[in-house]
Motif scaffolding. Structure first.
Motif, PDB file in Angstrom:
ATOM      1  N   ALA A  14       0.824  -1.209   0.000  1.00 17.12           N
ATOM      2  CA  ALA A  14       0.000   0.000   0.000  1.00 17.12           C
ATOM      3  C   ALA A  14       0.859   1.260   0.000  1.00 17.12           C
ATOM      4  N   ALA A  15       1.960   1.253   0.759  1.00 21.18           N
ATOM      5  CA  ALA A  15       2.821   2.436   0.832  1.00 21.18           C
ATOM      6  C   ALA A  15       3.442   2.747  -0.519  1.00 21.18           C
ATOM      7  N   LYS A  16       3.789   1.724  -1.291  1.00 22.15           N
ATOM      8  CA  LYS A  16       4.366   1.971  -2.625  1.00 22.15           C
ATOM      9  C   LYS A  16       3.373   2.734  -3.492  1.00 22.15           C
ATOM     10  N   THR A  17       2.091   2.362  -3.432  1.00 20.00           N
ATOM     11  CA  THR A  17       1.073   3.069  -4.209  1.00 20.00           C
ATOM     12  C   THR A  17       0.955   4.521  -3.762  1.00 20.00           C
ATOM     13  N   LEU A  18       0.971   4.751  -2.437  1.00 18.67           N
ATOM     14  CA  LEU A  18       0.879   6.114  -1.917  1.00 18.67           C
ATOM     15  C   LEU A  18       2.100   6.940  -2.298  1.00 18.67           C
ATOM     16  N   MET A  19       3.278   6.330  -2.268  1.00 20.17           N
ATOM     17  CA  MET A  19       4.489   7.060  -2.634  1.00 20.17           C
ATOM     18  C   MET A  19       4.554   7.320  -4.127  1.00 20.17           C
ATOM     19  N   ASP A  20       4.060   6.391  -4.932  1.00 16.06           N
ATOM     20  CA  ASP A  20       4.003   6.621  -6.378  1.00 16.06           C
ATOM     21  C   ASP A  20       3.164   7.864  -6.676  1.00 16.06           C
ATOM     22  N   ALA A  38       2.459  10.356  -4.587  1.00  9.69           N
ATOM     23  CA  ALA A  38       3.139  11.546  -4.080  1.00  9.69           C
ATOM     24  C   ALA A  38       4.287  11.960  -4.986  1.00  9.69           C
ATOM     25  N   GLN A  39       4.972  10.991  -5.541  1.00 11.67           N
ATOM     26  CA  GLN A  39       6.093  11.284  -6.439  1.00 11.67           C
ATOM     27  C   GLN A  39       5.626  12.059  -7.669  1.00 11.67           C
ATOM     28  N   ALA A  40       4.384  11.788  -8.071  1.00  8.43           N
ATOM     29  CA  ALA A  40       3.835  12.457  -9.257  1.00  8.43           C
ATOM     30  C   ALA A  40       3.063  13.722  -8.930  1.00  8.43           C
ATOM     31  N   SER A  51       2.786  17.450  -7.829  1.00  7.49           N
ATOM     32  CA  SER A  51       3.649  18.632  -7.800  1.00  7.49           C
ATOM     33  C   SER A  51       3.544  19.395  -6.481  1.00  7.49           C
ATOM     34  N   GLN A  52       2.485  19.169  -5.731  1.00  5.01           N
ATOM     35  CA  GLN A  52       2.323  19.876  -4.452  1.00  5.01           C
ATOM     36  C   GLN A  52       2.990  19.140  -3.285  1.00  5.01           C
ATOM     37  N   ILE A  53       3.494  17.965  -3.537  1.00  2.00           N
ATOM     38  CA  ILE A  53       4.193  17.197  -2.510  1.00  2.00           C
ATOM     39  C   ILE A  53       5.696  17.246  -2.800  1.00  2.00           C
ATOM     40  N   ASN A  54       6.457  17.835  -1.903  1.00  2.00           N
ATOM     41  CA  ASN A  54       7.916  17.874  -2.043  1.00  2.00           C
ATOM     42  C   ASN A  54       8.605  16.716  -1.342  1.00  2.00           C
ATOM     43  N   TRP A  55       8.012  16.254  -0.219  1.00  2.00           N
ATOM     44  CA  TRP A  55       8.703  15.265   0.601  1.00  2.00           C
ATOM     45  C   TRP A  55       7.749  14.176   1.072  1.00  2.00           C
ATOM     46  N   ILE A  56       8.320  12.988   1.243  1.00  2.00           N
ATOM     47  CA  ILE A  56       7.593  11.855   1.824  1.00  2.00           C
ATOM     48  C   ILE A  56       8.299  11.475   3.122  1.00  2.00           C
ATOM     49  N   VAL A  57       7.524  11.328   4.198  1.00  2.00           N
ATOM     50  CA  VAL A  57       8.060  10.967   5.517  1.00  2.00           C
ATOM     51  C   VAL A  57       7.272   9.777   6.047  1.00  2.00           C
ATOM     52  N   THR A  58       7.964   8.745   6.498  1.00  2.00           N
ATOM     53  CA  THR A  58       7.296   7.641   7.177  1.00  2.00           C
ATOM     54  C   THR A  58       7.566   7.733   8.682  1.00  2.00           C
ATOM     55  N   PHE A  59       6.656   7.170   9.454  1.00  2.00           N
ATOM     56  CA  PHE A  59       6.853   7.164  10.903  1.00  2.00           C
ATOM     57  C   PHE A  59       6.158   5.950  11.512  1.00  2.00           C
ATOM     58  N   GLY A  60       6.775   5.418  12.542  1.00  2.00           N
ATOM     59  CA  GLY A  60       6.247   4.251  13.241  1.00  2.00           C
ATOM     60  C   GLY A  60       7.150   3.935  14.408  1.00  2.00           C
ATOM     61  N   HIS A  61       6.903   2.821  15.042  1.00  2.00           N
ATOM     62  CA  HIS A  61       7.613   2.540  16.293  1.00  2.00           C
ATOM     63  C   HIS A  61       8.956   1.837  16.079  1.00  2.00           C
ATOM     64  N   ARG A  62       8.974   0.758  15.325  1.00  2.00           N
ATOM     65  CA  ARG A  62      10.181  -0.067  15.244  1.00  2.00           C
ATOM     66  C   ARG A  62      11.227   0.562  14.319  1.00  2.00           C
ATOM     67  N   PRO A  63      12.506   0.499  14.704  1.00  2.00           N
ATOM     68  CA  PRO A  63      13.546   1.100  13.864  1.00  2.00           C
ATOM     69  C   PRO A  63      13.986   0.167  12.731  1.00  2.00           C
ATOM     70  N   ALA A  64      14.368   0.782  11.635  1.00  2.00           N
ATOM     71  CA  ALA A  64      15.060   0.041  10.571  1.00  2.00           C
ATOM     72  C   ALA A  64      16.560   0.049  10.830  1.00  2.00           C
TER      73      ALA A  64
END
Length: 833
Positions: free
Chosen positions: A663-669, A671-673, A675-688
């Protein structure tokens, strides 16, 4: 705390209404955990069909509630207000104004963000002359020079008792102990003590007015539990008395008893009561004896029926269920920890009343406050005399709220009837008061408020005249932390980028601002995780106050482990949401869940109802693997604010993060297209990525790395879980921030303190074992971040810094804004009558 928290835990009968037995501790001018106010014979008793008496020991509790009412409604007797106004600035990008004030001309020690208005009242001021000046700020964060200065001299009567804090029994021997405490103003010193809660001995009053108090108790018996409470009276004659506390003298052989059990809690069900506690941490601990009665709390381990002896490890969470009980009967429990020789520590107390209809039965815990009157046995109305008192309460309170009553020093020592009235008055007022108030963004033009309390209306508008009202309803999921009632109010049809005033019921005025237009930049947020509450973690309220002092901000992001309700008990969930009201009434609370926010492994399971029932989140999403009981999505969500798409990620329930990745890939796709979105930020509990106590988790790391490789706008991930601060170098284009420094104790490993070793791994750009705040500013060209030093302690700190100083500053991209010109200084600051 809001009064509704003071009046929530006891049980007596007032006709067909239940009056909960109060626990009162004037140490906080309210009611606190584990303190019991009334003696065995001091409970309310029915005299006749038309009258009742209340034991005189209720008086101190009544006074506490009245002072609490003062605190809630901003009309404390030893306080005054200053009403100010000014001319509006003419710049089109003005975002608001800040009032600077203090007791020295030109040296302002306090700042109040007034929002984008031209009048504001500064409340809670004491005696003296106060000086005020004003600045304006714009949407780019530029702030003006100071306006003209005005001043006001305030004189008011001191009717506020001293605040007691830090009450401790130390230097304990076989025959003596020293009691120490502090007051917030000079006051007298006296200690009442004895082997029972009736005390029996009181020291001579030291009339020297001191802020730091110490009293030695000589001639004690070895190996004996002593109860005590402290007394302090200020120079104006206002007395303060603490709640009951206890210590145990050393035994003759030099050993010491284990401490009391921790978080002893009783929760009622149909014909049974669940009991939970945590064993003390002393090495002398062997077990816990739980004793119960149905007339009062047991005084010692032989005073009542023994439910059982329970062993276990030190600091272990324990639980048991008392079954085959009689519904409608109150069961009082005491839990006594003991050592190998069966020497018993003073008991921790809890009580509850089982009921067939759990909707009419409130859990009673040792973390309660004073009680409130509520219908029982489904009876919709109370007795005539209770109704009369509540009507009288309404009349008096309406006058009170309009500032026409100034509570003078209360002298009620022979006024049982008046004390009874005040107790009912306070209870009735508290039952309706709203607390745990916070809100979330739903869209550019909609927000949702959630709170606890019977007041079910919210007035709102662009001025303090409001003009619009919305009626709340129960949320789809009901929180389980306390009886409620729980309210949720959606407000739609708002105007974006607009400051609104609001009040919940008859509560005080606050403001919220709708989101900026899509594509806008130059806004800030705070991010914090692993937060907890003030009763468990001393630094937590300090950090929340730091956030509150730096308003305005767009919202506060929570990255999991918000309350630690599963570890410390349900009462701590309510405490957290009251603690964060220092900012949550004025800026949005946008959370994600952590492992301590849901736990189905014990009888005190915390399964996300406490959180989903308190938040209405935008674009809610359902994940596989989460507990079915919490239902209906909100396992993760996403939203756009300004020029950023924020996407939460879920906890690693079975299949949840894999489904999120798709689902996140679809949302980021998208946002990538956009023009009003400059940045994508994810947030959650567990660290990568983390070199702290919890290492990076491979599953979420793999998903985030791949999404970073395929989406150039995706540049930041924020997480908690490890209780530390850490920033990485960009990994696959994404910088990772661990912000697990919101209040809960630091997590440390070995002499290095970091599980990932020392020196730090190559991906780690900066790390600090220290609590503080993480602030992020988003521009059209990058992100600016600061980690600001908070209070020291909460474990071993590996950096030394001054609270409020910047420990780490970083940029992702560039953050220079096109607008660097501050607005003009505001004009014509003036005092209103």
């Amino acid at each position: 705390m809001m009064i509704v928290r003071m009046v929530r835990s006891c049980q007596q009968k007032l006709g067909q209404w239940r009056l909960v037995k109060p626990r009162c501790d004037p140490e906080t001018r309210g009611l606190t955990r584990g303190s019991r106010m009334m003696s065995d014979g001091g409970r309310m008793t029915r005299q006749s069909s038309t009258g009742r008496t209340i034991h005189p020991s209720l008086i101190s509790c009544v006074a506490a509630i009245v002072f609490g009412l003062n605190a809630v409604f901003g009309t404390a007797a030893y306080a005054a207000d200053a009403n100010l106004a000014w001319d509006a600035n003419t710049e089109p990008d003005i975002a608001g104004y800040k009032l600077h004030y203090g007791t020295i001309s030109g040296a302002y020690t306090s700042v109040l963000d007034a929002g984008n208005v031209t009048t504001r009242t500064v409340t809670g001021l004491g005696n003296g002359t106060y000086y005020f000046a004003l600045t304006a700020y714009d949407t780019s964060g530029n702030e003006s020079q100071l306006s003209n200065e005005v001043n006001k001299t305030l004189n008011s009567v001191d009717t506020t008792p001293p605040t007691l804090s830090g009450i401790t029994a130390g230097s304990i021997t076989t025959s003596g102990a020293t009691i120490t405490w502090q007051t917030n103003e000079p006051a007298t010193t006296q200690v009442e003590y004895g082997p029972t809660k009736t005390y029996g001995t009181i020291t001579s009053e030291n009339t020297t007015l001191l802020a730091a108090h110490s009293e030695t108790l000589p001639g004690l018996l070895a190996g004996t539990v002593y109860h005590y409470r402290v007394h302090s009276t200020d120079s104006a004659g206002n007395p303060a008395v603490s709640g009951d506390k206890s210590f145990t003298t050393t035994q003759a052989n030099g050993t010491t008893l284990p401490g009391q059990v921790i978080d002893f809690t009783a929760v009622a069900h149909d014909a049974e009561i669940s009991l939970t506690w945590t064993n003390p941490n002393e090495s002398s601990f062997v077990g816990v004896r739980v004793v119960y009665r149905t007339d009062r709390a047991p005084n010692d381990a032989a005073d009542g029926s023994v439910l059982g002896d329970f062993t276990g490890a030190t600091n272990e969470a324990m639980s048991t269920t008392h079954t085959s009980l009689t519904n409608g009967v109150t069961y009082y429990y005491s839990a006594f920890s003991y050592d190998l020789a069966k020497n018993y520590q003073a008991g921790a107390e809890a009580s509850a009343t089982p009921a067939a209809d759990v909707a009419t039965s409130s859990p009673i815990t040792s973390g309660g406050g004073c009680g409130m009157i509520r219908p029982q046995d489904k009876h919709p109305h109370g007795p005539a005399q209770a109704a009369d008192l509540i009507i009288l309460f309404t009349v008096v309170t309406l006058t009170y709220l309009r500032g026409r009553i100034r509570m003078r020093r209360i002298k009620m020592f022979r006024m049982e009837g008046f004390a009874a009235f005040l107790f009912v008055l306070a209870a009735a007022g508290s039952a309706g008061a709203a607390d745990e108030i916070h809100f979330t963004y739903l869209s550019q033009t909609a927000v949702t408020f959630d709170w606890r309390g019977s007041e079910a209306t919210l007035d709102y508008g662009t001025t303090t005249a409001y003009g619009s009202t919305v009626t709340a309803a129960a949320p789809a999921i009901i929180p389980q932390s306390s009886a409620g009632p729980w309210q949720e109010a959606k407000i739609t049809g708002l105007t974006e980028n607009t400051l609104y005033h609001y009040r919940v019921g008859t509560g005080p005025d606050h403001t919220f601002k709708t989101p900026l237009p899509r594509g806008s930049s130059n806004f800030t947020i705070y991010a914090q995780g692993d937060i907890g509450d003030s009763t468990s973690y001393a630094n937590m309220p300090v950090i929340q106050a730091m956030i509150a002092a730096d308003m305005p901000t767009a919202f506060v992001m929570g990255v999991g482990d918000l309350t630690y309700g599963n570890a410390h008990g349900q009462a701590h969930v309510d405490s957290h949401f009251n603690d964060v009201m220092v900012w949550s009434r004025d800026v949005a609370y946008m959370p994600s869940w952590g492992n301590h926010d849901w736990d189905a492994s014990s009888s005190s399971a915390d399964d996300l109802r406490n959180y989903k029932g308190r938040f209405d989140l935008p674009n809610p999403q359902t994940s596989p693997g989460f507990p079915a009981i919490n239902c209906c999505g909100e396992d993760w969500y996403w939203f756009d604010y300004g020029n950023v798409r924020f996407i939460a990620f879920p906890e690693p329930a079975s299949g949840a993060q894999a489904a999120w990745n798709t689902a996140a890939k679809t949302l980021m796709d998208a946002a990538q297209a956009d023009s009003q979105i400059n940045w994508i930020v994810t947030f959650g509990h567990r660290p990568a990525y983390s070199s702290g106590h919890h290492p990076g988790e491979s599953a979420i790391k793999g998903y985030i790395d791949a999404l970073g490789d395929s989406h150039s706008k995706y540049i930041l991930n924020i997480n908690g879980h490890s209780h530390d601060y850490e920033r990485t170098y960009p990994q696959h284009g994404v910088t990772h921030i661990t912000a697990g420094i919101g209040g809960a104790g630091l997590e440390q490993d070995g002499s290095c303190l970091w599980a990932g070793g020392c020196p730090a791994p190559s991906y780690s750009a900066f790390r600090a074992m220290h609590q503080g705040t993480v602030k992020l500013r988003f521009t059209s060209t990058g992100i600016e971040g600061t980690f600001t030093c908070g209070p020291a302690g909460a474990g071993t700190n590996d950096v030394t810094c001054t609270k409020g100083s910047v420990v780490d500053h970083f940029t992702i991209g560039t953050v220079g804004g096109s607008d660097t010109t501050p607005p003009a200084a505001p004009k014509n600051l003036r005092l209103l009558p």
